[in-house]
Design a protein around this motif. Structure first.
Motif, PDB file in Angstrom:
ATOM      1  N   LEU A 270      92.132  49.838  50.227  1.00 15.17           N
ATOM      2  CA  LEU A 270      92.554  49.093  51.327  1.00 15.17           C
ATOM      3  C   LEU A 270      93.443  50.035  52.343  1.00 15.17           C
ATOM      4  O   LEU A 270      94.208  50.650  51.887  1.00 15.17           O
ATOM      5  CB  LEU A 270      93.177  47.792  50.907  1.00 15.17           C
ATOM      6  CG  LEU A 270      93.562  46.798  52.131  1.00 15.17           C
ATOM      7  CD1 LEU A 270      93.209  45.182  51.670  1.00 15.17           C
ATOM      8  CD2 LEU A 270      95.079  46.951  52.492  1.00 15.17           C
ATOM      9  N   GLU A 271      93.124  49.852  53.433  1.00 14.47           N
ATOM     10  CA  GLU A 271      94.093  50.629  54.560  1.00 14.47           C
ATOM     11  C   GLU A 271      94.534  49.633  55.779  1.00 14.47           C
ATOM     12  O   GLU A 271      94.116  48.633  55.706  1.00 14.47           O
ATOM     13  CB  GLU A 271      93.146  51.649  55.217  1.00 14.47           C
ATOM     14  CG  GLU A 271      93.856  53.180  55.761  1.00 14.47           C
ATOM     15  CD  GLU A 271      95.400  53.243  55.162  1.00 14.47           C
ATOM     16  OE1 GLU A 271      96.238  52.788  55.590  1.00 14.47           O
ATOM     17  OE2 GLU A 271      95.480  53.768  54.012  1.00 14.47           O
ATOM     18  N   THR A 272      95.399  49.962  56.226  1.00 13.72           N
ATOM     19  CA  THR A 272      96.218  49.131  57.228  1.00 13.72           C
ATOM     20  C   THR A 272      96.060  49.552  58.647  1.00 13.72           C
ATOM     21  O   THR A 272      96.411  50.632  59.100  1.00 13.72           O
ATOM     22  CB  THR A 272      97.754  49.069  56.615  1.00 13.72           C
ATOM     23  OG1 THR A 272      98.023  48.939  55.486  1.00 13.72           O
ATOM     24  CG2 THR A 272      98.702  48.060  57.771  1.00 13.72           C
ATOM     25  N   GLU A 273      95.243  48.724  59.267  1.00 14.76           N
ATOM     26  CA  GLU A 273      95.201  48.997  60.882  1.00 14.76           C
ATOM     27  C   GLU A 273      96.267  48.060  61.517  1.00 14.76           C
ATOM     28  O   GLU A 273      96.320  46.824  61.403  1.00 14.76           O
ATOM     29  CB  GLU A 273      93.869  48.494  61.325  1.00 14.76           C
ATOM     30  CG  GLU A 273      92.589  49.080  60.750  1.00 14.76           C
ATOM     31  CD  GLU A 273      91.371  48.305  61.445  1.00 14.76           C
ATOM     32  OE1 GLU A 273      91.636  47.933  62.746  1.00 14.76           O
ATOM     33  OE2 GLU A 273      90.349  48.301  60.764  1.00 14.76           O
ATOM     34  N   ARG A 274      97.216  49.037  61.992  1.00 20.15           N
ATOM     35  CA  ARG A 274      98.449  48.178  62.516  1.00 20.15           C
ATOM     36  C   ARG A 274      98.168  48.044  64.138  1.00 20.15           C
ATOM     37  O   ARG A 274      97.650  48.819  64.933  1.00 20.15           O
ATOM     38  CB  ARG A 274      99.590  49.281  62.789  1.00 20.15           C
ATOM     39  CG  ARG A 274     100.122  49.532  61.205  1.00 20.15           C
ATOM     40  CD  ARG A 274     100.606  50.997  61.184  1.00 20.15           C
ATOM     41  NE  ARG A 274     101.752  51.247  62.020  1.00 20.15           N
ATOM     42  CZ  ARG A 274     102.929  51.227  61.779  1.00 20.15           C
ATOM     43  NH1 ARG A 274     103.295  50.752  60.754  1.00 20.15           N
ATOM     44  NH2 ARG A 274     103.833  51.349  62.550  1.00 20.15           N
ATOM     45  N   GLY A 275      97.974  46.861  64.449  1.00 25.07           N
ATOM     46  CA  GLY A 275      97.417  46.451  65.684  1.00 25.07           C
ATOM     47  C   GLY A 275      98.669  45.773  66.537  1.00 25.07           C
ATOM     48  O   GLY A 275      99.638  45.289  65.990  1.00 25.07           O
ATOM     49  N   TYR A 276      98.687  46.048  67.989  1.00 21.40           N
ATOM     50  CA  TYR A 276      99.778  45.581  68.726  1.00 21.40           C
ATOM     51  C   TYR A 276      99.348  44.904  69.922  1.00 21.40           C
ATOM     52  O   TYR A 276      97.986  44.860  70.140  1.00 21.40           O
ATOM     53  CB  TYR A 276     100.110  46.884  69.416  1.00 21.40           C
ATOM     54  CG  TYR A 276     101.000  47.950  68.604  1.00 21.40           C
ATOM     55  CD1 TYR A 276     102.367  47.927  68.478  1.00 21.40           C
ATOM     56  CD2 TYR A 276     100.130  48.783  67.679  1.00 21.40           C
ATOM     57  CE1 TYR A 276     102.888  48.903  67.714  1.00 21.40           C
ATOM     58  CE2 TYR A 276     100.715  49.617  67.047  1.00 21.40           C
ATOM     59  CZ  TYR A 276     102.028  49.775  66.780  1.00 21.40           C
ATOM     60  OH  TYR A 276     102.668  50.521  65.952  1.00 21.40           O
ATOM     61  N   ASN A 277     100.097  43.893  70.249  1.00 16.27           N
ATOM     62  CA  ASN A 277      99.671  43.032  71.467  1.00 16.27           C
ATOM     63  C   ASN A 277     101.085  42.762  72.358  1.00 16.27           C
ATOM     64  O   ASN A 277     102.067  42.988  71.951  1.00 16.27           O
ATOM     65  CB  ASN A 277      98.940  41.859  71.221  1.00 16.27           C
ATOM     66  CG  ASN A 277      99.803  40.818  70.498  1.00 16.27           C
ATOM     67  OD1 ASN A 277     101.005  40.413  70.602  1.00 16.27           O
ATOM     68  ND2 ASN A 277      99.134  40.145  69.305  1.00 16.27           N
ATOM     69  N   THR A 278     100.743  42.179  73.580  1.00 20.06           N
ATOM     70  CA  THR A 278     101.809  41.868  74.419  1.00 20.06           C
ATOM     71  C   THR A 278     101.167  40.444  74.966  1.00 20.06           C
ATOM     72  O   THR A 278     100.180  40.087  75.459  1.00 20.06           O
ATOM     73  CB  THR A 278     101.999  42.603  75.531  1.00 20.06           C
ATOM     74  OG1 THR A 278     102.296  44.019  75.215  1.00 20.06           O
ATOM     75  CG2 THR A 278     103.152  42.021  76.575  1.00 20.06           C
ATOM     76  N   THR A 279     102.167  39.141  74.676  1.00 25.75           N
ATOM     77  CA  THR A 279     101.602  37.841  75.171  1.00 25.75           C
ATOM     78  C   THR A 279     102.450  37.613  76.329  1.00 25.75           C
ATOM     79  O   THR A 279     103.560  37.445  76.437  1.00 25.75           O
ATOM     80  CB  THR A 279     101.788  36.777  74.179  1.00 25.75           C
ATOM     81  OG1 THR A 279     101.145  37.274  73.054  1.00 25.75           O
ATOM     82  CG2 THR A 279     101.401  35.503  74.724  1.00 25.75           C
ATOM     83  N   LEU A 280     101.730  37.550  77.729  1.00 27.59           N
ATOM     84  CA  LEU A 280     102.365  37.125  78.864  1.00 27.59           C
ATOM     85  C   LEU A 280     102.439  35.923  79.117  1.00 27.59           C
ATOM     86  O   LEU A 280     101.774  35.053  78.497  1.00 27.59           O
ATOM     87  CB  LEU A 280     101.624  38.015  80.142  1.00 27.59           C
ATOM     88  CG  LEU A 280     101.386  39.604  79.716  1.00 27.59           C
ATOM     89  CD1 LEU A 280     100.431  39.987  81.075  1.00 27.59           C
ATOM     90  CD2 LEU A 280     102.801  40.342  80.077  1.00 27.59           C
ATOM     91  N   PRO A 281     103.212  35.365  80.108  1.00 29.11           N
ATOM     92  CA  PRO A 281     103.369  33.972  80.404  1.00 29.11           C
ATOM     93  C   PRO A 281     101.807  33.661  80.889  1.00 29.11           C
ATOM     94  O   PRO A 281     100.946  34.127  81.421  1.00 29.11           O
ATOM     95  CB  PRO A 281     104.076  34.198  81.646  1.00 29.11           C
ATOM     96  CG  PRO A 281     105.121  34.997  81.476  1.00 29.11           C
ATOM     97  CD  PRO A 281     104.130  36.155  80.907  1.00 29.11           C
TER      98      PRO A 281
END
Length: 414
Positions: A270-281
Protein backbone atom coordinates in the motif's frame (compact mmCIF):
# COMPACT_ATOMS: atom_id res chain seq x y z
CA UNK A 1 -10.02 -7.76 29.71
CA UNK A 2 -12.97 -6.22 27.91
CA UNK A 3 -14.72 -8.26 25.20
CA UNK A 4 -16.71 -6.97 22.22
CA UNK A 5 -18.46 -8.67 19.32
CA UNK A 6 -17.10 -6.90 16.21
CA UNK A 7 -14.39 -4.24 16.33
CA UNK A 8 -13.72 -1.92 13.39
CA UNK A 9 -10.48 0.04 13.22
CA UNK A 10 -11.14 3.21 11.25
CA UNK A 11 -14.12 5.58 11.25
CA UNK A 12 -13.69 6.73 7.67
CA UNK A 13 -16.48 6.11 5.19
CA UNK A 14 -15.46 2.47 4.57
CA UNK A 15 -15.47 1.62 8.26
CA UNK A 16 -18.73 3.48 8.82
CA UNK A 17 -20.47 1.62 5.97
CA UNK A 18 -19.17 -1.66 7.37
CA UNK A 19 -20.60 -0.73 10.77
CA UNK A 20 -23.97 0.10 9.21
CA UNK A 21 -24.10 -3.16 7.27
CA UNK A 22 -23.13 -5.24 10.30
CA UNK A 23 -25.71 -3.41 12.45
CA UNK A 24 -28.35 -4.38 9.91
CA UNK A 25 -27.24 -8.01 10.44
CA UNK A 26 -27.81 -7.57 14.21
CA UNK A 27 -24.12 -7.61 15.16
CA UNK A 28 -22.80 -5.46 18.00
CA UNK A 29 -20.09 -3.17 16.63
CA UNK A 30 -17.46 -0.97 18.29
CA UNK A 31 -15.64 1.47 15.99
CA UNK A 32 -12.21 2.74 17.06
CA UNK A 33 -10.59 5.83 15.53
CA UNK A 34 -7.96 8.29 16.70
CA UNK A 35 -10.02 11.36 15.72
CA UNK A 36 -13.72 11.01 14.90
CA UNK A 37 -16.39 9.97 12.42
CA UNK A 38 -15.19 10.81 8.88
CA UNK A 39 -12.85 13.50 10.21
CA UNK A 40 -9.75 12.65 8.17
CA UNK A 41 -9.45 11.55 4.53
CA UNK A 42 -13.18 10.90 4.22
CA UNK A 43 -13.96 14.50 5.13
CA UNK A 44 -12.18 16.20 2.24
CA UNK A 45 -12.67 14.02 -0.82
CA UNK A 46 -14.30 15.13 -4.06
CA UNK A 47 -17.75 13.83 -3.02
CA UNK A 48 -18.07 11.57 -6.07
CA UNK A 49 -19.96 8.32 -6.41
CA UNK A 50 -17.86 7.64 -9.48
CA UNK A 51 -19.42 4.39 -10.63
CA UNK A 52 -18.13 4.67 -14.25
CA UNK A 53 -14.54 5.19 -13.03
CA UNK A 54 -13.38 1.62 -13.63
CA UNK A 55 -10.07 2.15 -15.45
CA UNK A 56 -6.91 1.25 -13.50
CA UNK A 57 -4.76 4.31 -12.85
CA UNK A 58 -1.99 2.75 -14.94
CA UNK A 59 -4.32 2.95 -17.94
CA UNK A 60 -5.81 6.42 -17.37
CA UNK A 61 -3.06 8.30 -19.17
CA UNK A 62 -0.75 8.31 -16.17
CA UNK A 63 2.04 6.26 -17.78
CA UNK A 64 1.75 8.26 -21.01
CA UNK A 65 1.94 11.57 -19.16
CA UNK A 66 4.43 10.49 -16.50
CA UNK A 67 7.56 12.26 -17.86
CA UNK A 68 5.70 15.54 -18.45
CA UNK A 69 3.96 15.44 -15.08
CA UNK A 70 7.10 14.64 -13.10
CA UNK A 71 8.89 17.54 -14.77
CA UNK A 72 6.46 19.91 -13.05
CA UNK A 73 6.93 19.84 -9.25
CA UNK A 74 3.41 21.26 -8.79
CA UNK A 75 1.77 19.21 -11.56
CA UNK A 76 -0.71 16.31 -11.39
CA UNK A 77 1.90 13.84 -10.11
CA UNK A 78 4.80 14.52 -7.81
CA UNK A 79 7.35 12.18 -6.20
CA UNK A 80 9.90 13.73 -3.82
CA UNK A 81 13.36 12.57 -5.04
CA UNK A 82 14.30 11.25 -1.60
CA UNK A 83 11.21 9.00 -1.65
CA UNK A 84 11.99 7.29 -4.99
CA UNK A 85 14.06 4.40 -3.52
CA UNK A 86 11.27 3.42 -1.13
CA UNK A 87 8.65 3.81 -3.84
CA UNK A 88 10.47 1.84 -6.56
CA UNK A 89 8.89 -1.60 -5.83
CA UNK A 90 5.40 -0.07 -5.85
CA UNK A 91 6.11 1.75 -9.12
CA UNK A 92 7.28 -1.52 -10.69
CA UNK A 93 4.02 -3.23 -9.71
CA UNK A 94 2.08 -0.21 -10.92
CA UNK A 95 3.76 -0.36 -14.33
CA UNK A 96 3.04 -4.09 -14.61
CA UNK A 97 -0.63 -3.50 -13.78
CA UNK A 98 -0.95 -1.74 -17.14
CA UNK A 99 -0.13 -4.90 -19.11
CA UNK A 100 -3.02 -6.09 -21.34
CA UNK A 101 -3.64 -9.29 -19.34
CA UNK A 102 -3.65 -7.66 -15.92
CA UNK A 103 -5.55 -4.66 -17.24
CA UNK A 104 -8.47 -6.79 -18.43
CA UNK A 105 -8.66 -8.67 -15.14
CA UNK A 106 -8.59 -5.44 -13.15
CA UNK A 107 -11.21 -3.84 -15.38
CA UNK A 108 -13.60 -6.78 -14.97
CA UNK A 109 -13.12 -6.87 -11.20
CA UNK A 110 -13.56 -3.13 -10.81
CA UNK A 111 -16.71 -3.16 -12.93
CA UNK A 112 -18.18 -5.94 -10.79
CA UNK A 113 -17.46 -3.99 -7.61
CA UNK A 114 -18.91 -0.80 -9.09
CA UNK A 115 -22.20 -2.49 -9.98
CA UNK A 116 -22.51 -3.70 -6.42
CA UNK A 117 -21.45 -0.26 -5.14
CA UNK A 118 -24.24 1.51 -6.97
CA UNK A 119 -26.89 -0.93 -5.78
CA UNK A 120 -25.67 -0.87 -2.18
CA UNK A 121 -25.37 2.92 -2.03
CA UNK A 122 -28.90 3.44 -3.34
CA UNK A 123 -30.20 0.95 -0.78
CA UNK A 124 -28.19 2.52 2.07
CA UNK A 125 -29.20 6.07 1.18
CA UNK A 126 -32.85 5.04 1.35
CA UNK A 127 -32.43 3.04 4.55
CA UNK A 128 -30.56 5.85 6.31
CA UNK A 129 -32.88 8.62 5.14
CA UNK A 130 -30.03 10.40 3.34
CA UNK A 131 -31.31 10.17 -0.24
CA UNK A 132 -31.72 13.96 -0.20
CA UNK A 133 -27.91 14.23 -0.03
CA UNK A 134 -27.56 12.58 -3.45
CA UNK A 135 -26.80 14.71 -6.51
CA UNK A 136 -27.54 13.12 -9.90
CA UNK A 137 -26.34 15.75 -12.38
CA UNK A 138 -23.63 13.50 -13.86
CA UNK A 139 -20.06 14.63 -14.58
CA UNK A 140 -18.31 16.31 -17.49
CA UNK A 141 -14.76 15.37 -18.48
CA UNK A 142 -13.03 18.05 -20.56
CA UNK A 143 -10.34 18.06 -23.27
CA UNK A 144 -8.19 20.89 -24.55
CA UNK A 145 -7.37 19.37 -27.96
CA UNK A 146 -8.54 16.78 -30.46
CA UNK A 147 -5.40 14.81 -29.68
CA UNK A 148 -6.22 14.66 -26.00
CA UNK A 149 -9.78 13.61 -26.80
CA UNK A 150 -8.65 10.85 -29.19
CA UNK A 151 -6.22 9.52 -26.59
CA UNK A 152 -9.17 9.04 -24.23
CA UNK A 153 -11.22 6.92 -26.64
CA UNK A 154 -9.82 3.45 -25.76
CA UNK A 155 -10.86 4.06 -22.16
CA UNK A 156 -14.38 4.99 -23.22
CA UNK A 157 -14.56 1.90 -25.41
CA UNK A 158 -13.61 -0.21 -22.40
CA UNK A 159 -16.36 1.39 -20.31
CA UNK A 160 -18.81 0.79 -23.12
CA UNK A 161 -18.02 -2.93 -23.06
CA UNK A 162 -19.12 -3.04 -19.44
CA UNK A 163 -22.29 -1.05 -20.03
CA UNK A 164 -21.39 2.34 -18.55
CA UNK A 165 -23.28 5.15 -20.24
CA UNK A 166 -21.62 8.26 -21.68
CA UNK A 167 -21.77 10.60 -24.65
CA UNK A 168 -19.19 12.85 -26.26
CA UNK A 169 -20.16 16.51 -26.53
CA UNK A 170 -18.88 19.73 -28.08
CA UNK A 171 -19.99 23.25 -28.93
CA UNK A 172 -23.39 24.35 -27.68
CA UNK A 173 -24.15 21.05 -25.96
CA UNK A 174 -20.95 21.25 -23.92
CA UNK A 175 -21.60 24.90 -23.11
CA UNK A 176 -25.11 24.06 -21.92
CA UNK A 177 -23.72 21.40 -19.56
CA UNK A 178 -21.35 23.96 -18.07
CA UNK A 179 -21.74 27.64 -19.02
CA UNK A 180 -18.73 29.89 -18.66
CA UNK A 181 -16.00 27.44 -19.61
CA UNK A 182 -12.82 28.76 -21.15
CA UNK A 183 -12.78 28.35 -24.97
CA UNK A 184 -9.58 26.31 -24.59
CA UNK A 185 -11.81 23.24 -24.06
CA UNK A 186 -12.83 21.85 -27.44
CA UNK A 187 -14.59 18.60 -26.49
CA UNK A 188 -16.02 16.84 -23.49
CA UNK A 189 -17.56 13.55 -22.38
CA UNK A 190 -20.70 13.56 -20.25
CA UNK A 191 -21.36 10.65 -17.85
CA UNK A 192 -25.00 10.68 -16.68
CA UNK A 193 -24.43 7.76 -14.29
CA UNK A 194 -21.79 9.63 -12.31
CA UNK A 195 -23.26 10.87 -9.02
CA UNK A 196 -22.14 13.12 -6.19
CA UNK A 197 -23.14 13.76 -2.60
CA UNK A 198 -23.89 17.09 -0.97
CA UNK A 199 -20.93 16.81 1.41
CA UNK A 200 -18.94 13.62 2.13
CA UNK A 201 -18.26 14.38 5.79
CA UNK A 202 -21.90 15.13 6.56
CA UNK A 203 -23.01 11.99 4.71
CA UNK A 204 -20.59 9.81 6.67
CA UNK A 205 -21.84 11.18 9.98
CA UNK A 206 -25.45 10.62 8.91
CA UNK A 207 -24.75 7.01 7.92
CA UNK A 208 -23.14 6.40 11.31
CA UNK A 209 -26.20 7.80 13.07
CA UNK A 210 -28.29 5.37 11.02
CA UNK A 211 -26.05 2.53 12.20
CA UNK A 212 -26.49 3.62 15.83
CA UNK A 213 -30.26 3.80 15.45
CA UNK A 214 -30.36 0.43 13.75
CA UNK A 215 -28.34 -1.60 16.23
CA UNK A 216 -25.75 -1.88 18.97
CA UNK A 217 -23.06 0.40 17.51
CA UNK A 218 -20.61 2.43 19.58
CA UNK A 219 -17.72 4.74 18.78
CA UNK A 220 -14.54 5.15 20.84
CA UNK A 221 -11.97 7.83 20.10
CA UNK A 222 -8.98 5.61 20.80
CA UNK A 223 -5.79 4.75 18.94
CA UNK A 224 -5.17 1.07 18.22
CA UNK A 225 -1.46 0.28 18.43
CA UNK A 226 -1.34 -3.43 17.53
CA UNK A 227 -3.57 -6.33 16.62
CA UNK A 228 -3.01 -10.06 17.00
CA UNK A 229 -4.94 -13.28 16.37
CA UNK A 230 -6.54 -14.97 19.34
CA UNK A 231 -8.20 -18.33 19.83
CA UNK A 232 -11.37 -16.34 20.53
CA UNK A 233 -11.02 -13.98 17.55
CA UNK A 234 -8.58 -11.08 17.68
CA UNK A 235 -6.84 -9.00 20.32
CA UNK A 236 -6.45 -5.22 20.11
CA UNK A 237 -3.91 -3.33 22.17
CA UNK A 238 -4.83 0.35 22.55
CA UNK A 239 -2.42 3.26 22.99
CA UNK A 240 -3.28 3.62 26.68
CA UNK A 241 -2.42 -0.04 27.30
CA UNK A 242 -5.95 -1.47 27.46
CA UNK A 243 -6.52 -4.76 25.66
CA UNK A 244 -9.79 -5.55 23.92
CA UNK A 245 -10.80 -9.02 22.76
CA UNK A 246 -13.21 -9.20 19.81
CA UNK A 247 -14.90 -12.10 18.06
CA UNK A 248 -14.26 -10.46 14.69
CA UNK A 249 -12.04 -7.56 13.63
CA UNK A 250 -12.29 -5.32 10.55
CA UNK A 251 -9.21 -3.31 9.58
CA UNK A 252 -10.42 -0.24 7.66
CA UNK A 253 -7.77 2.24 8.73
CA UNK A 254 -7.09 3.61 5.26
CA UNK A 255 -3.49 4.57 4.54
CA UNK A 256 -2.33 3.23 7.93
CA UNK A 257 -3.85 -0.25 7.47
CA UNK A 258 -0.77 -1.98 6.09
CA UNK A 259 1.15 -1.11 9.26
CA UNK A 260 -1.37 -3.11 11.27
CA UNK A 261 -1.42 -5.99 8.78
CA UNK A 262 2.33 -6.49 8.37
CA UNK A 263 3.00 -8.09 11.79
CA UNK A 264 0.32 -10.68 10.93
CA UNK A 265 2.30 -11.79 7.88
CA UNK A 266 0.22 -9.85 5.36
CA UNK A 267 2.74 -7.74 3.44
CA UNK A 268 0.48 -5.52 1.36
CA UNK A 269 2.13 -2.96 -0.99
CA UNK A 270 0.00 0.00 0.00
CA UNK A 271 1.24 3.47 -0.90
CA UNK A 272 -0.10 6.86 0.08
CA UNK A 273 -1.42 9.25 -2.55
CA UNK A 274 -1.46 12.58 -0.79
CA UNK A 275 -4.30 14.61 -2.30
CA UNK A 276 -4.87 18.34 -1.95
CA UNK A 277 -7.88 20.60 -2.32
CA UNK A 278 -9.26 24.06 -1.70
CA UNK A 279 -12.92 24.56 -0.81
CA UNK A 280 -14.17 27.99 -1.88
CA UNK A 281 -17.39 29.71 -0.81
CA UNK A 282 -20.41 28.22 -2.54
CA UNK A 283 -20.97 31.30 -4.70
CA UNK A 284 -17.42 31.36 -6.14
CA UNK A 285 -18.73 30.11 -9.50
CA UNK A 286 -21.94 28.49 -10.72
CA UNK A 287 -20.65 24.97 -11.39
CA UNK A 288 -23.52 22.76 -12.57
CA UNK A 289 -21.94 19.34 -12.04
CA UNK A 290 -18.57 17.80 -11.27
CA UNK A 291 -15.97 18.91 -13.84
CA UNK A 292 -13.04 16.60 -14.55
CA UNK A 293 -9.80 18.02 -15.92
CA UNK A 294 -8.12 14.67 -16.46
CA UNK A 295 -4.96 15.87 -18.17
CA UNK A 296 -4.35 18.13 -15.17
CA UNK A 297 -5.32 15.51 -12.59
CA UNK A 298 -8.01 17.32 -10.66
CA UNK A 299 -11.77 17.95 -10.44
CA UNK A 300 -14.11 20.75 -9.43
CA UNK A 301 -17.14 19.75 -7.36
CA UNK A 302 -20.12 21.85 -6.28
CA UNK A 303 -20.96 20.90 -2.68
CA UNK A 304 -23.70 22.00 -0.34
CA UNK A 305 -20.93 23.53 1.76
CA UNK A 306 -18.75 25.12 -0.93
CA UNK A 307 -16.96 24.67 -4.25
CA UNK A 308 -14.20 22.06 -3.91
CA UNK A 309 -11.17 22.11 -6.22
CA UNK A 310 -8.89 19.18 -5.67
CA UNK A 311 -7.06 16.09 -6.76
CA UNK A 312 -3.52 15.53 -8.00
CA UNK A 313 -1.21 12.83 -6.66
CA UNK A 314 1.82 13.25 -4.44
CA UNK A 315 3.41 9.88 -3.73
CA UNK A 316 5.22 10.86 -0.57
CA UNK A 317 4.18 8.54 2.26
CA UNK A 318 2.62 9.41 5.61
CA UNK A 319 5.32 11.41 7.32
CA UNK A 320 6.21 14.38 5.08
CA UNK A 321 4.58 17.75 5.87
CA UNK A 322 1.91 19.03 3.43
CA UNK A 323 2.97 21.15 0.48
CA UNK A 324 0.03 23.49 -0.04
CA UNK A 325 1.64 25.00 -3.11
CA UNK A 326 -0.04 22.10 -4.88
CA UNK A 327 -3.55 23.22 -3.89
CA UNK A 328 -2.68 26.78 -4.89
CA UNK A 329 -1.49 25.56 -8.31
CA UNK A 330 -4.83 23.80 -8.93
CA UNK A 331 -6.71 26.89 -7.83
CA UNK A 332 -4.79 29.04 -10.30
CA UNK A 333 -5.49 26.59 -13.14
CA UNK A 334 -9.19 26.61 -12.27
CA UNK A 335 -9.22 30.40 -12.45
CA UNK A 336 -7.99 30.08 -16.04
CA UNK A 337 -10.44 27.28 -16.89
CA UNK A 338 -13.45 29.07 -15.37
CA UNK A 339 -12.99 32.78 -16.12
CA UNK A 340 -14.69 34.83 -13.44
CA UNK A 341 -14.04 32.33 -10.64
CA UNK A 342 -13.65 34.11 -7.31
CA UNK A 343 -10.70 32.54 -5.51
CA UNK A 344 -10.91 34.36 -2.18
CA UNK A 345 -11.91 32.77 1.11
CA UNK A 346 -10.83 29.20 0.41
CA UNK A 347 -9.96 26.47 2.95
CA UNK A 348 -6.94 24.29 2.07
CA UNK A 349 -6.75 20.60 2.96
CA UNK A 350 -4.56 17.56 2.44
CA UNK A 351 -5.58 13.90 2.86
CA UNK A 352 -4.06 10.43 2.47
CA UNK A 353 -5.49 8.12 -0.18
CA UNK A 354 -4.56 4.46 0.45
CA UNK A 355 -3.60 3.07 -2.96
CA UNK A 356 -2.54 -0.29 -4.28
CA UNK A 357 -0.60 -0.67 -7.55
CA UNK A 358 -3.37 -2.49 -9.43
CA UNK A 359 -6.02 0.10 -8.36
CA UNK A 360 -8.10 -2.59 -6.61
CA UNK A 361 -8.79 -2.53 -2.87
CA UNK A 362 -8.00 -5.30 -0.42
CA UNK A 363 -11.19 -7.02 0.77
CA UNK A 364 -10.66 -10.37 2.45
CA UNK A 365 -9.36 -12.31 5.43
CA UNK A 366 -5.90 -12.23 6.95
CA UNK A 367 -3.75 -15.20 6.03
CA UNK A 368 -3.33 -16.17 9.69
CA UNK A 369 -6.79 -15.52 11.09
CA UNK A 370 -10.25 -16.00 9.62
CA UNK A 371 -11.51 -13.60 12.30
CA UNK A 372 -9.56 -10.63 10.89
CA UNK A 373 -10.99 -9.00 7.75
CA UNK A 374 -9.22 -6.31 5.72
CA UNK A 375 -11.11 -3.54 3.92
CA UNK A 376 -8.75 -0.85 2.63
CA UNK A 377 -6.73 0.43 -0.32
CA UNK A 378 -9.53 2.02 -2.36
CA UNK A 379 -7.38 4.90 -3.65
CA UNK A 380 -9.56 7.60 -5.19
CA UNK A 381 -12.68 5.45 -4.83
CA UNK A 382 -13.21 5.05 -1.10
CA UNK A 383 -16.50 6.92 -0.99
CA UNK A 384 -17.69 5.33 -4.22
CA UNK A 385 -17.03 1.76 -3.10
CA UNK A 386 -17.72 2.12 0.63
CA UNK A 387 -21.25 0.73 0.68
CA UNK A 388 -20.26 -2.28 -1.44
CA UNK A 389 -17.25 -2.91 0.79
CA UNK A 390 -19.47 -2.70 3.86
CA UNK A 391 -21.78 -5.33 2.36
CA UNK A 392 -18.83 -7.62 1.54
CA UNK A 393 -17.37 -7.20 5.03
CA UNK A 394 -20.73 -8.22 6.47
CA UNK A 395 -20.77 -11.30 4.23
CA UNK A 396 -17.30 -12.32 5.45
CA UNK A 397 -17.96 -11.65 9.15
CA UNK A 398 -21.30 -13.46 9.16
CA UNK A 399 -20.08 -16.40 7.06
CA UNK A 400 -22.32 -15.71 4.07
CA UNK A 401 -21.30 -16.23 0.46
CA UNK A 402 -19.89 -12.88 -0.77
CA UNK A 403 -22.10 -10.94 -3.16
CA UNK A 404 -19.31 -10.95 -5.80
CA UNK A 405 -16.15 -12.95 -6.46
CA UNK A 406 -13.57 -11.65 -4.00
CA UNK A 407 -10.50 -13.38 -5.45
CA UNK A 408 -9.34 -10.26 -7.38
CA UNK A 409 -9.37 -8.33 -4.09
CA UNK A 410 -7.56 -10.95 -2.01
CA UNK A 411 -5.00 -9.63 0.51
CA UNK A 412 -2.76 -12.51 -0.61
CA UNK A 413 -2.75 -11.61 -4.34
CA UNK A 414 0.58 -9.82 -4.02
Amino acid sequence: MREVDVAIIGAGIVGICAAASLAEADRAVTVFDRTGICEETSSGNAAALAFPDVLPLAQKGMMRNLPRWLADPLGPLSIPPSYFPKLAPWLWRFWRAGSPRLYEKSLAAQSSLMRLAEAEWMRLLDASGTRSMLREEGALELYESDGEFKASLPGWQARDRFGFEFRHVAGDEMAALQPGLSPRFVKGTFMPGWKNVADPKLLGKAVFEHARRRGRVAFEQRRVETIAPSDKGALLRLADGEEVLCRALVVAAGAWSHRLAAPLGDRIPLETERGYNTTLPIDAFDVKRQLIFSSHGFVVTPLETGLRIGGAVELGGLDRPPDYRRSKAMLEKTRQFLPGLRTEGGREWMGYRPSLPDSLPVIGRSRNSASIVYAFGHGHLGLTQAAATGRLVRDLVTGQSPAIDLSPFSPQRF
